[in-house]
Design a protein around this motif. Structure first.
Motif, mmCIF file in Angstrom:
data_model
loop_
_atom_site.group_PDB
_atom_site.id
_atom_site.type_symbol
_atom_site.label_atom_id
_atom_site.label_comp_id
_atom_site.label_asym_id
_atom_site.label_seq_id
_atom_site.Cartn_x
_atom_site.Cartn_y
_atom_site.Cartn_z
ATOM 1 N N PRO A 102 -8.213 11.637 -7.215
ATOM 2 C CA PRO A 102 -8.306 12.694 -6.050
ATOM 3 C C PRO A 102 -6.877 12.537 -5.104
ATOM 4 C CG PRO A 102 -9.627 10.630 -5.737
ATOM 5 C CD PRO A 102 -9.405 10.796 -7.071
ATOM 6 N N VAL A 103 -5.996 11.153 -5.280
ATOM 7 C CA VAL A 103 -5.026 11.115 -4.557
ATOM 8 C C VAL A 103 -3.833 12.004 -5.087
ATOM 9 C CG1 VAL A 103 -3.087 9.534 -4.029
ATOM 10 C CG2 VAL A 103 -5.266 8.654 -3.641
ATOM 11 N N TYR A 104 -3.783 11.882 -6.585
ATOM 12 C CA TYR A 104 -2.785 12.837 -7.409
ATOM 13 C C TYR A 104 -3.073 14.371 -7.133
ATOM 14 C CZ TYR A 104 -0.787 9.028 -10.134
ATOM 15 O OH TYR A 104 -0.099 7.813 -10.669
ATOM 16 N N LEU A 105 -4.479 14.777 -7.112
ATOM 17 C CA LEU A 105 -4.814 16.083 -6.740
ATOM 18 C C LEU A 105 -4.160 16.652 -5.456
ATOM 19 C CD1 LEU A 105 -8.243 16.149 -8.543
ATOM 20 C CD2 LEU A 105 -6.346 17.261 -9.242
ATOM 21 N N PHE A 146 -1.045 -0.930 -4.939
ATOM 22 C CA PHE A 146 -0.774 -2.241 -4.167
ATOM 23 C C PHE A 146 -2.014 -2.545 -3.437
ATOM 24 C CE2 PHE A 146 3.179 -1.433 -6.403
ATOM 25 C CZ PHE A 146 3.574 -2.563 -6.713
ATOM 26 N N VAL A 147 -2.403 -1.515 -2.509
ATOM 27 C CA VAL A 147 -3.369 -1.445 -1.376
ATOM 28 C C VAL A 147 -4.521 -2.124 -1.970
ATOM 29 C CG1 VAL A 147 -4.928 -0.520 0.457
ATOM 30 C CG2 VAL A 147 -2.041 -0.148 0.140
ATOM 31 N N VAL A 148 -5.130 -1.173 -3.045
ATOM 32 C CA VAL A 148 -6.459 -1.485 -3.631
ATOM 33 C C VAL A 148 -6.457 -2.676 -4.418
ATOM 34 C CG1 VAL A 148 -7.773 -0.442 -5.698
ATOM 35 C CG2 VAL A 148 -6.624 1.067 -4.050
ATOM 36 N N VAL A 149 -5.280 -2.941 -5.177
ATOM 37 C CA VAL A 149 -5.317 -4.109 -5.842
ATOM 38 C C VAL A 149 -5.387 -5.480 -5.103
ATOM 39 C CG1 VAL A 149 -4.155 -5.867 -7.497
ATOM 40 C CG2 VAL A 149 -4.510 -3.265 -8.040
ATOM 41 N N ASP A 150 -4.170 -5.481 -4.150
ATOM 42 C CA ASP A 150 -3.986 -6.807 -3.181
ATOM 43 C C ASP A 150 -4.851 -6.907 -2.203
ATOM 44 O OD1 ASP A 150 -1.745 -8.951 -2.483
ATOM 45 O OD2 ASP A 150 -2.078 -7.848 -0.548
ATOM 46 N N GLU A 151 -5.600 -5.920 -1.641
ATOM 47 C CA GLU A 151 -6.479 -5.901 -0.545
ATOM 48 C C GLU A 151 -7.806 -5.908 -0.975
ATOM 49 O OE1 GLU A 151 -5.044 -3.983 3.038
ATOM 50 O OE2 GLU A 151 -3.065 -4.196 2.523
ATOM 51 N N GLU A 152 -7.976 -5.281 -2.291
ATOM 52 C CA GLU A 152 -9.570 -4.992 -2.825
ATOM 53 C C GLU A 152 -10.184 -4.104 -1.802
ATOM 54 O OE1 GLU A 152 -11.411 -8.769 -4.174
ATOM 55 O OE2 GLU A 152 -9.256 -9.500 -4.839
ATOM 56 N N ARG A 153 -9.551 -2.986 -1.434
ATOM 57 C CA ARG A 153 -10.366 -2.266 -0.632
ATOM 58 C C ARG A 153 -10.811 -1.234 -1.271
ATOM 59 N NH1 ARG A 153 -8.414 -1.749 5.039
ATOM 60 N NH2 ARG A 153 -7.197 -3.666 5.452
ATOM 61 N N SER A 154 -12.087 -0.683 -0.743
ATOM 62 C CA SER A 154 -12.581 0.606 -1.249
ATOM 63 C C SER A 154 -11.640 1.980 -1.113
ATOM 64 C CB SER A 154 -14.104 0.851 -0.310
ATOM 65 O OG SER A 154 -13.697 1.344 1.004
ATOM 66 N N PHE A 155 -12.046 3.099 -1.921
ATOM 67 C CA PHE A 155 -11.152 4.270 -1.894
ATOM 68 C C PHE A 155 -10.943 4.697 -0.434
ATOM 69 C CE2 PHE A 155 -10.738 8.823 -1.619
ATOM 70 C CZ PHE A 155 -9.722 8.854 -2.297
ATOM 71 N N GLY A 156 -11.983 4.778 0.425
ATOM 72 C CA GLY A 156 -11.955 5.261 1.900
ATOM 73 C C GLY A 156 -10.983 4.298 2.602
ATOM 74 N N ASP A 157 -11.295 2.939 2.513
ATOM 75 C CA ASP A 157 -10.241 2.181 3.326
ATOM 76 C C ASP A 157 -8.893 2.212 2.714
ATOM 77 O OD1 ASP A 157 -12.453 1.233 4.989
ATOM 78 O OD2 ASP A 157 -13.057 -0.421 3.547
#
Length: 292
Positions: free
Chosen positions: A137-140, A165-176
């Motif tokens: 969805p980010v690319y779209l 990097f946000v997803v991997v380093d902070e282990e956040r959900s998509f919305g976060d």
């Protein structure tokens, strides 16, 4: 005397980003490149093969020029299933490489040492599926931004460059992770644009210069073997793809260092961690000079 390791989570200006990028790659060259190539290399190789198959057809007119029989290409010949596969695997390769870089730098920042291949592979199998589905969805959204008006597309591309990097380093959900990208870019858009542009330019120069020499060498060998100009062109483009993917490590390390700069400016966790360690002997970043 051993050179002090690059500290990742710290404030750094425009020039420090690039000096630290090359210093980090120099210090971590062997384990970083092994992780980069071995873990995401399958995606690079498949992309190169599919790209070669497509380029073989696309450059078919070169063979037609030799024979004197020219058949025009139709729309379906250009945008066929192989073309769609090439786009898909190109996207997979980019996401895989950025995921590897994020996992590598996360381990290095948290433990102060280079991760093993097993560490990188374990992190990759854990995060890659999530990162891939989150990235769609980010690319779209970025593509839509470019389609309707170029400026929103550029803005969204800069905002979401550190998304992995946000997803991997902070282990956040998509919305976060989505909202976090907007949060850390506040008041840092222009320097981020400058860093990403220059980092991509540096990557393009290295990949282009070296890729052309390697690609031409492979092309000459291919031509003397097959005597087909289309096959030669396909070999050159395939080799260029592989070389350009390898040099992407420069861009992704620069993006990662800027991500740590952004979160440090926002949260100050790196400074707090070092202050915590002043009373003990467990601080892995001792004797590192830094200005705030």
């Amino acid at each position: 005397m051993d050179q002090q390791k690059v500290q990742l989570r710290k404030l750094r200006d425009f020039g420090e980003n690039f000096s630290d990028t090359f210093q980090f790659i120099r210090q971590e060259f062997k384990p970083l490149m092994l992780s980069f190539i071995l873990v995401s290399g399958v995606f690079m190789l498949v992309t190169a093969i599919v790209s070669g198959l497509y380029q073989k057809t696309a450059f078919g007119f070169l063979d037609q020029l030799e024979t004197g029989v020219f058949t025009p290409r139709t729309f379906s010949d250009t945008f066929n299933s192989v073309y769609l596969l090439m786009i898909l695997f190109s996207m997979l390769s980019i996401i895989a490489m950025q995921t590897v870089a994020a996992i590598y730098m996360k381990h290095r920042e948290r433990f102060g040492e280079s991760p093993s291949m097993q560490d990188v592979w374990s992190g990759f199998t854990r995060f890659f599926p999530k990162v891939f589905f989150y990235a769609i969805p980010v690319y779209l959204l970025i593509i839509i931004g470019f389609f309707f008006c170029i400026l929103p597309g550029i803005y969204l591309a800069i905002v979401f460059t550190p998304f992995v990097f946000v997803v991997v380093d902070e282990e956040r959900s998509f919305g976060d992770a989505f909202s976090r990208c907007f949060d850390i870019i506040k008041e840092n858009f222009w320097i981020s644009l400058g860093i990403y542009f220059v980092a991509y330019l540096i990557y393009a120069v290295f990949a282009g210069v070296i890729g052309v020499f390697v690609g031409l060498f492979a092309g000459v060998g291919s031509y003397f073997t097959t005597r087909e100009l289309s096959t030669t062109a396909a070999w050159v483009m395939s080799v260029l793809n592989v070389v350009q993917y390898i040099f992407y490590v420069i861009f992704f390390v620069s993006v990662g260092l800027h991500y740590y700069n952004l979160v440090e400016a926002k949260d100050g966790t790196g400074l707090a961690k070092r202050l915590e360690g002043l009373g003990g002997n467990s601080n892995v970043n001792d004797n590192i000079e830094e200005q705030y």
